[in-house]
Structures are given as structure tokens and as C-alpha cells.
Design an enzyme around this catalytic site. Structure first.
Site, PDB file in Angstrom:
ATOM      1  N   GLU A 157      54.282  30.175 -17.682  1.00  0.00           N
ATOM      2  CA  GLU A 157      53.658  31.426 -18.142  1.00  0.00           C
ATOM      3  C   GLU A 157      54.115  31.920 -19.513  1.00  0.00           C
ATOM      4  O   GLU A 157      54.475  33.078 -19.677  1.00  0.00           O
ATOM      5  CB  GLU A 157      53.908  32.525 -17.096  1.00  0.00           C
ATOM      6  CG  GLU A 157      53.368  32.160 -15.721  1.00  0.00           C
ATOM      7  CD  GLU A 157      53.670  33.223 -14.652  1.00  0.00           C
ATOM      8  OE1 GLU A 157      54.467  34.135 -14.915  1.00  0.00           O
ATOM      9  OE2 GLU A 157      53.102  33.121 -13.554  1.00  0.00           O
ATOM     10  N   GLU A 267      49.715  26.399  -7.336  1.00  0.00           N
ATOM     11  CA  GLU A 267      49.996  27.610  -6.545  1.00  0.00           C
ATOM     12  C   GLU A 267      48.707  28.165  -5.955  1.00  0.00           C
ATOM     13  O   GLU A 267      48.376  29.329  -6.138  1.00  0.00           O
ATOM     14  CB  GLU A 267      50.669  28.682  -7.421  1.00  0.00           C
ATOM     15  CG  GLU A 267      51.908  28.179  -8.140  1.00  0.00           C
ATOM     16  CD  GLU A 267      52.645  29.259  -8.933  1.00  0.00           C
ATOM     17  OE1 GLU A 267      52.350  30.458  -8.749  1.00  0.00           O
ATOM     18  OE2 GLU A 267      53.511  28.892  -9.731  1.00  0.00           O
TER      19      GLU A 267
HETATM   20  C1  XIL Z   1      56.153  34.786  -6.638  1.00  0.00           C
HETATM   21  C2  XIL Z   1      56.686  34.658  -5.215  1.00  0.00           C
HETATM   22  O1  XIL Z   1      55.673  34.186  -4.390  1.00  0.00           O
HETATM   23  C3  XIL Z   1      57.185  36.006  -4.731  1.00  0.00           C
HETATM   24  O2  XIL Z   1      57.833  35.860  -3.469  1.00  0.00           O
HETATM   25  C4  XIL Z   1      58.152  36.635  -5.721  1.00  0.00           C
HETATM   26  O3  XIL Z   1      58.508  37.918  -5.300  1.00  0.00           O
HETATM   27  C5  XIL Z   1      57.529  36.693  -7.097  1.00  0.00           C
HETATM   28  O4  XIL Z   1      57.106  35.386  -7.483  1.00  0.00           O
HETATM   29  N1  XIL Z   1      53.475  32.727 -10.454  1.00  0.00           N
HETATM   30  C6  XIL Z   1      54.567  31.931 -10.240  1.00  0.00           C
HETATM   31  C7  XIL Z   1      55.346  32.072  -8.994  1.00  0.00           C
HETATM   32  O5  XIL Z   1      54.834  31.006 -11.033  1.00  0.00           O
HETATM   33  O6  XIL Z   1      56.696  31.774  -9.169  1.00  0.00           O
HETATM   34  C8  XIL Z   1      55.191  33.468  -8.398  1.00  0.00           C
HETATM   35  O7  XIL Z   1      55.854  33.503  -7.140  1.00  0.00           O
HETATM   36  C9  XIL Z   1      53.727  33.804  -8.274  1.00  0.00           C
HETATM   37  C10 XIL Z   1      53.039  33.797  -9.615  1.00  0.00           C
END
Ligand code: XIL
Length: 353
Positions: A157, A267
Site C-alpha cells: 500500500e 486478500e
Molecule cells: C487487517 C486485519 O484483517 C485486521 O485484523 C487488522 O486489525 C487490520 O489489518 N490490507 C492489508 C491487511 O494489507 O493487512 C489488512 O488486514 C486489511 C487491508
């Protein structure tokens, strides 16, 4: 309904196409039902939080060490998951090395200072810390768990068009504030130095299908690729049931794939704030269309290597907190039954596309 522990294996159905993965927590690897479900359906795992800098960095031990550059780590939560993966021959996507979120502020501060307004360390110090962090993590993982990690999310990101700035870099990131855009190639250069043979290095981001973001990402990836620093693009795929634009997702995947990059869906979840049958049938349709698209790309020769869901069951989705409303976005219910979305994905694997 069919129970997840007896339903046909999802990763088995996709064996000849791509890995099927899930983001998991330490709690799951301690729970016999989750362990069985994960073993049955997933050929790849990602730590949902357990391998992020805030989980691996140990400030007390860093202060004791007295080294201004090399931090101290506590690897035990990550080790637990890596051991689970190794025992069960599940491949691991390591998430994530350089990220603005879930990296403690003291890591960016002069003298590892914990105060919220402590002055930031000088650029040359941060460059050295970035390299030391990446070296520390990769050496540990690759020496203790050889052959377990197949992909590293090296940078997560870094691009956010909404924040303006040249190149659309996320200017609020403390990596950007200390090192400017050079933190991105620097992270990849360090990871190249310490990767094991066969491992691929990924850039990972969300909303990659938004045209302005796709353009900025393509420009960045092209530069990294020209210097042979990146092997793959991770598309997070946090989608919404009523805002699906599969054509835009496909265009983005093609743009990244055309740079010669391996593609991972890293994701995936499709936010759906309704659990009734009609909405869940629509959710299943969203998944069906998305997987058909991925399979079509694969058939054309794009290297879609891995597709991971962000969570295992609807009971453990992060979306409930993130969206501040209920969400039933995944393939398994909280009771570990398969949902219509599961059947849709399974059927996609069987269709000849
Ligand atoms: C999220 C997790 O799912 C949560 O449990 C945590 O509180 C915050 O992070 N993008 C990403 C992930 O790359 O690491 C994130 O994960 C969601 C968005």
C-alpha cells in the site's frame, strides 16, 4: 447444508490451476476444527496480523540491545504459524515487510523513542533500519523454515491517488516521510539480497481496479520490473457485493500481467451486510464471475498463481470492524458450514473455461 470438514477440498479442486489460500490467526492454529478446515481447503496461508512489523518488533529488547539500526525481534507468534504450515505442507505468503500501518511509530523515531511526537530518524538511519529489518526477518524465516514461504509482500500500500503527490505516493506514510519514494526500491533491493531460491517478491495493494490507482501502480511496477526488483503483483480484492466491476478487475490484472508479473489475489472478500438467502445467492454469483475471470486469464497464459481469502469463516472477518456493520463475505459460515459462495467457487473450478 454441507459441513466444511466433509465438503470436497477447495484447493484440491484448483490443484492444476492455482493455490487457494486464507488469512489465518494464531487462535485458529490452536483450534482442532480450524486446523482441520484449513488443512482440507487451503494450500496457502497468510498471517492476518501475525507477521506484521508490530507483531515482530520487540521494543524492550531493542532498547536493551542498544543498536541504533538493528532492532530486536520476537518471532514466537510467527514461528507458531510457520511450524503449522511446515507440518502440514501448506505454503506461506509472508505479509508484510514495509507498510505504513501496523508498524510502531518508535521504529521510525530517533533513538527508538516511543513518544507520539518524537523526532523522526534521519533518512540514512531509516534506510539502514529498513535493510536491517528485512534482513532480520528473511534470514530468520529462511534459515528456520526453509522452503515454507513462497512469496513475500515486500511493500504494501505505498500508492494512494487520493493523497495527491507526484506518482500518487501515500505521503502520510512514515516510510515516505523519512525516505520519500526511494523506500520502495530500497525495500525490494534488500529483499532480493536475502530471498531464498524460488521465492517471489510482491508489491501488494487494494483497489487496484480503480483507473487512477491502476495507472500509478503500473508506472511504479514498470520501474521496479526494469531493475528486476519485483516478481509479482498482489491484488488484495476487498470487494463489495453491490459494487462489483469485474471488467475493471480484469483490466487491472491484464495490465499488471502484461508487465510479465505473476499475479496473486491476496486478500479476497466480498462485503455483504445481509445474510439472507437471496443476498447470499447474489454473493455466490459475484464469486462465480470473479473466479471465471481468473480462470480465463490463466487459460490465456497469465500467471495467476494464488488466490487467498481474507479470513476463513464469516465469524472471523475483519469487515465487521472495518465496515462498522455486519458482514457475511466469505465461503464458510461461522458454524463452519459451506455457503452458496463455496459451491459457486468449487463449480468454477470444474467448468471448462
Ligand atoms: C487487517 C486485519 O484483517 C485486521 O485484523 C487488522 O486489525 C487490520 O489489518 N490490507 C492489508 C491487511 O494489507 O493487512 C489488512 O488486514 C486489511 C487491508
Amino acid at each position: 447444508m454441507n459441513n466444511a470438514l466433509t465438503a470436497p477440498s477447495l484447493c484440491g479442486a484448483f490443484r492444476n490451476r492455482f493455490k487457494i489460500g486464507a488469512a489465518i490467526t494464531g487462535r485458529m492454529t490452536d483450534d482442532p476444527d480450524y486446523r482441520a478446515l484449513i488443512r482440507r481447503h487451503f494450500s496457502s496461508i497468510t498471517a492476518e496480523n501475525g507477521m506484521k512489523p508490530e507483531k515482530l518488533l520487540d521494543r524492550e529488547a531493542t532498547l536493551q540491545k542498544g543498536d541504533p539500526i538493528r532492532p530486536a525481534f520476537h518471532f514466537s507468534p510467527a514461528d507458531q504459524m510457520l511450524s503449522f504450515a511446515r507440518e502440514n505442507e501448506i505454503a506461506v505468503r509472508f505479509h508484510t515487510l514495509a507498510w505504513h500501518n501496523q508498524t510502531p511509530r518508535w521504529f521510525f523515531a530517533k533513538n527508538w523513542d516511543n513518544a507520539p511526537d518524537a523526532p523522526l530518524a534521519a533518512p540514512e538511519v531509516m534506510l539502514a533500519r529498513l535493510e536491517a529489518y528485512i534482513q532480520g526477518v528473511m534470514e530468520h524465516v529462511n534459515s528456520q523454515y526453509p522452503g515454507t514461504v513462497y512469496a513475500w509482500d515486500v511493500v504494501n500500500e505505498a500508492i494512494e491517488p487520493d493523497q495527491g503527490g507526484p506518482g500518487c505516493y501515500r505521503t502520510k506514510s512514515l516510510w515516505y516521510q523519512t525516505l520519500g519514494e526511494s523506500f520502495v526500491p530500497a525495500a525490494f533491493r534488500a529483499a532480493r539480497k536475502h530471498q531464498a531460491p524460488g521465492q517471489k517478491l510482491f508489491y501488494n495493494d487494494y483497489s487496484t481496479f480503480v483507473p487512477a490507482k491502476k495507472e500509478a501502480l503500473t508506472a511504479l511496477l514498470q520501474k521496479l520490473r526494469a531493475d528486476n526488483l519485483v516478481d509479482g503483483m498482489g491484488m488484495q480484492a476487498h470487494l463489495q457485493w453491490d459494487k462489483m466491476d469485474i471488467a475493471a478487475c480484469e483490466q487491472a490484472a491484464r495490465a499488471f500481467g502484461n508487465l510479465g508479473l505473476t499475479l496473486h489475489i491476496t486478500e479476497m472478500d466480498i462485503h455483504c451486510p445481509f445474510r439472507d438467502e437471496a443476498h447470499q445467492a447474489q454473493l455466490a454469483q459475484c464469486y462465480r464471475d470473479y473466479f471465471d475471470m481468473l480462470l480465463r486469464l490463466n487459460r490465456e497464459g497469465y500467471d495467476v498463481e494464488s488466490v487467498s481469502f481474507w479470513g476463513v469463516t464469516d465469524a472471523d472477518t475483519w469487515l465487521t470492524y472495518f465496515r462498522k456493520e455486519g458482514s457475511w463475505p466469505l465461503l464458510f459460515t461461522g458454524d463452519k458450514d459451506v455457503k452458496p459462495a463455496f459451491d459457486a467457487v468449487l463449480e468454477a473450478a470444474k467448468r471448462r473455461i
